[in-house]
Design a protein around this motif. Sequence first.
Motif, PDB file in Angstrom:
ATOM      1  N   SER A   1      17.428   4.011 -14.405  1.00  0.00           N
ATOM      2  CA  SER A   1      17.895   2.756 -14.996  1.00  0.00           C
ATOM      3  C   SER A   1      16.761   1.764 -15.219  1.00  0.00           C
ATOM      4  O   SER A   1      16.920   0.780 -15.944  1.00  0.00           O
ATOM      5  CB  SER A   1      18.969   2.119 -14.108  1.00  0.00           C
ATOM      6  N   ALA A   2      15.616   2.014 -14.576  1.00  0.00           N
ATOM      7  CA  ALA A   2      14.447   1.130 -14.725  1.00  0.00           C
ATOM      8  C   ALA A   2      13.305   1.877 -15.391  1.00  0.00           C
ATOM      9  O   ALA A   2      12.131   1.628 -15.101  1.00  0.00           O
ATOM     10  CB  ALA A   2      14.019   0.589 -13.367  1.00  0.00           C
ATOM     11  N   ALA A   3      13.631   2.772 -16.324  1.00  0.00           N
ATOM     12  CA  ALA A   3      12.613   3.648 -16.900  1.00  0.00           C
ATOM     13  C   ALA A   3      11.519   2.881 -17.634  1.00  0.00           C
ATOM     14  O   ALA A   3      10.337   3.233 -17.548  1.00  0.00           O
ATOM     15  CB  ALA A   3      13.265   4.662 -17.835  1.00  0.00           C
ATOM     16  N   GLN A   4      11.872   1.834 -18.368  1.00  0.00           N
ATOM     17  CA  GLN A   4      10.852   1.083 -19.106  1.00  0.00           C
ATOM     18  C   GLN A   4       9.872   0.408 -18.157  1.00  0.00           C
ATOM     19  O   GLN A   4       8.658   0.483 -18.337  1.00  0.00           O
ATOM     20  CB  GLN A   4      11.503   0.039 -20.018  1.00  0.00           C
TER      21      GLN A   4
ATOM     22  N   VAL B   1      12.302   9.259  -9.202  1.00  0.00           N
ATOM     23  CA  VAL B   1      12.628   8.161  -8.293  1.00  0.00           C
ATOM     24  C   VAL B   1      11.323   7.665  -7.679  1.00  0.00           C
ATOM     25  O   VAL B   1      10.539   8.455  -7.141  1.00  0.00           O
ATOM     26  CB  VAL B   1      13.592   8.625  -7.181  1.00  0.00           C
ATOM     27  N   GLY B   2      11.093   6.369  -7.789  1.00  0.00           N
ATOM     28  CA  GLY B   2       9.856   5.799  -7.264  1.00  0.00           C
ATOM     29  C   GLY B   2      10.112   4.754  -6.200  1.00  0.00           C
ATOM     30  O   GLY B   2      11.165   4.088  -6.195  1.00  0.00           O
TER      31      GLY B   2
ATOM     32  N   ARG C   1       3.458  11.956 -15.045  1.00  0.00           N
ATOM     33  CA  ARG C   1       4.494  11.092 -14.487  1.00  0.00           C
ATOM     34  C   ARG C   1       5.340  10.455 -15.592  1.00  0.00           C
ATOM     35  O   ARG C   1       6.571  10.403 -15.504  1.00  0.00           O
ATOM     36  CB  ARG C   1       3.854  10.008 -13.615  1.00  0.00           C
ATOM     37  N   CYS C   2       4.697   9.946 -16.625  1.00  0.00           N
ATOM     38  CA  CYS C   2       5.433   9.279 -17.705  1.00  0.00           C
ATOM     39  C   CYS C   2       6.316  10.260 -18.469  1.00  0.00           C
ATOM     40  O   CYS C   2       7.369   9.875 -19.002  1.00  0.00           O
ATOM     41  CB  CYS C   2       4.461   8.583 -18.648  1.00  0.00           C
ATOM     42  N   ALA C   3       5.917  11.516 -18.536  1.00  0.00           N
ATOM     43  CA  ALA C   3       6.709  12.512 -19.263  1.00  0.00           C
ATOM     44  C   ALA C   3       8.057  12.764 -18.608  1.00  0.00           C
ATOM     45  O   ALA C   3       9.011  13.198 -19.277  1.00  0.00           O
ATOM     46  CB  ALA C   3       5.926  13.816 -19.363  1.00  0.00           C
ATOM     47  N   THR C   4       8.154  12.494 -17.314  1.00  0.00           N
ATOM     48  CA  THR C   4       9.408  12.747 -16.588  1.00  0.00           C
ATOM     49  C   THR C   4       9.942  11.490 -15.918  1.00  0.00           C
ATOM     50  O   THR C   4      10.703  11.568 -14.950  1.00  0.00           O
ATOM     51  CB  THR C   4       9.187  13.835 -15.515  1.00  0.00           C
TER      52      THR C   4
ATOM     53  N   GLY D   1       0.772  -1.239   0.000  1.00  0.00           N
ATOM     54  CA  GLY D   1       0.000   0.000   0.000  1.00  0.00           C
ATOM     55  C   GLY D   1       0.800   1.284   0.000  1.00  0.00           C
ATOM     56  O   GLY D   1       0.222   2.369  -0.092  1.00  0.00           O
ATOM     57  N   VAL D   2       2.129   1.190   0.090  1.00  0.00           N
ATOM     58  CA  VAL D   2       2.969   2.390   0.152  1.00  0.00           C
ATOM     59  C   VAL D   2       3.530   2.693  -1.234  1.00  0.00           C
ATOM     60  O   VAL D   2       4.186   1.836  -1.858  1.00  0.00           O
ATOM     61  CB  VAL D   2       4.124   2.205   1.155  1.00  0.00           C
ATOM     62  N   MET D   3       3.271   3.905  -1.729  1.00  0.00           N
ATOM     63  CA  MET D   3       3.864   4.365  -2.992  1.00  0.00           C
ATOM     64  C   MET D   3       4.310   5.809  -2.803  1.00  0.00           C
ATOM     65  O   MET D   3       3.552   6.631  -2.290  1.00  0.00           O
ATOM     66  CB  MET D   3       2.861   4.274  -4.148  1.00  0.00           C
ATOM     67  N   ARG D   4       5.543   6.097  -3.244  1.00  0.00           N
ATOM     68  CA  ARG D   4       6.077   7.467  -3.159  1.00  0.00           C
ATOM     69  C   ARG D   4       6.899   7.757  -4.404  1.00  0.00           C
ATOM     70  O   ARG D   4       7.520   6.853  -4.969  1.00  0.00           O
ATOM     71  CB  ARG D   4       6.967   7.634  -1.925  1.00  0.00           C
ATOM     72  N   TRP D   5       6.913   9.021  -4.797  1.00  0.00           N
ATOM     73  CA  TRP D   5       7.745   9.453  -5.913  1.00  0.00           C
ATOM     74  C   TRP D   5       8.405  10.795  -5.585  1.00  0.00           C
ATOM     75  O   TRP D   5       7.846  11.610  -4.854  1.00  0.00           O
ATOM     76  CB  TRP D   5       6.910   9.630  -7.192  1.00  0.00           C
ATOM     77  N   LEU D   6       9.596  10.974  -6.155  1.00  0.00           N
ATOM     78  CA  LEU D   6      10.283  12.259  -6.126  1.00  0.00           C
ATOM     79  C   LEU D   6      10.724  12.586  -7.544  1.00  0.00           C
ATOM     80  O   LEU D   6      11.305  11.711  -8.214  1.00  0.00           O
ATOM     81  CB  LEU D   6      11.504  12.204  -5.200  1.00  0.00           C
ATOM     82  N   PRO D   7      10.482  13.792  -8.025  1.00  0.00           N
ATOM     83  CA  PRO D   7       9.744  14.865  -7.342  1.00  0.00           C
ATOM     84  C   PRO D   7       8.270  14.520  -7.150  1.00  0.00           C
ATOM     85  O   PRO D   7       7.718  13.702  -7.879  1.00  0.00           O
ATOM     86  CB  PRO D   7       9.923  16.059  -8.279  1.00  0.00           C
ATOM     87  N   ARG D   8       7.650  15.150  -6.173  1.00  0.00           N
ATOM     88  CA  ARG D   8       6.255  14.868  -5.855  1.00  0.00           C
ATOM     89  C   ARG D   8       5.322  15.468  -6.897  1.00  0.00           C
ATOM     90  O   ARG D   8       5.656  16.413  -7.595  1.00  0.00           O
ATOM     91  CB  ARG D   8       5.919  15.418  -4.469  1.00  0.00           C
ATOM     92  N   HIS D   9       4.130  14.900  -6.946  1.00  0.00           N
ATOM     93  CA  HIS D   9       3.037  15.405  -7.794  1.00  0.00           C
ATOM     94  C   HIS D   9       1.839  15.593  -6.886  1.00  0.00           C
ATOM     95  O   HIS D   9       1.600  14.790  -5.978  1.00  0.00           O
ATOM     96  CB  HIS D   9       2.730  14.395  -8.906  1.00  0.00           C
ATOM     97  N   GLU D  10       1.079  16.640  -7.120  1.00  0.00           N
ATOM     98  CA  GLU D  10      -0.045  16.959  -6.233  1.00  0.00           C
ATOM     99  C   GLU D  10      -1.097  15.858  -6.167  1.00  0.00           C
ATOM    100  O   GLU D  10      -1.852  15.777  -5.187  1.00  0.00           O
ATOM    101  CB  GLU D  10      -0.715  18.266  -6.673  1.00  0.00           C
TER     102      GLU D  10
END
Length: 254
Positions: A198-201, A237-238, A229-232, A135-144
């Motif tokens: 390195s894991a972009a795909q 970092v996820g 999200r996909c554009a950047t 249940g935990v998901m985080r990304w940097l940079p953040r999105h609103e």
Amino acid sequence: MGFSPDWLALREPLDHASRDADLLARAVACAGPGTVVVDLGSGTGSTARAFGDTGCRWRFIDGDAALLDIAQARHPGAEQVVFDLRDIEELPLEGVGMVTASALLDLMPLEWVKALAGRLQDAGIPLYAALNYNGVMRWLPRHEADSDVTKAFNAHQRTDKGIGPALGPTASEVAAEVFADQGFEVHFGDSPWQLNGSAAQLHDELLNGIGMAAAEAGYAQAQAWTADRCATVAETVGYIGHTDIFAVPRDMGE
């Protein structure tokens, strides 16, 4: 409840890197050379590859015969069983010393986990279940919209995957309680996916899947979030949280 071989191949390196090393080592040591290991929802045999050359005898169990054909090619000495996982009471456990599963418990309902725990308790068989989404998901940079997408995705994870309402993010916690009640000693380990350029795909496909699930759960801005999200993705970092569990019958020890 099916997965393409391409997706399974894409995620396998990250799965292997993410498994809790201590819990995996305990499971490998507990199995030992010559032990028959049943791998539930085995796909192409990734769990066996994570174990390495341990001398275990693998019995791959999956409902997808095409995936088992790939497993057969990669592990010619293993047994392949096409099996409907809904029939857990008929699970072939003859001569089995361990049951494993990867990225499976979060797809299953409570009653299925209870039935599995009962079968393994009766037979005195330990369970190593890795990579359960928590249940935990985080990304940097953040999105609103990150928190809203996570909430919607987690709700979608609790829907019926063809066998009953799934445990989703609560899978490891609930399974641990169920197995403890059945007389197992349960150990936990963290196994998060940590994604970077390195894991972009993989990250791109994952984001599309998360966005689709969030949209199906009713979040109206899911498509816009996915596009952003996909554009950047190459600069993002996820962190996708997973939990491993290792349940050993108390009278068996390790």
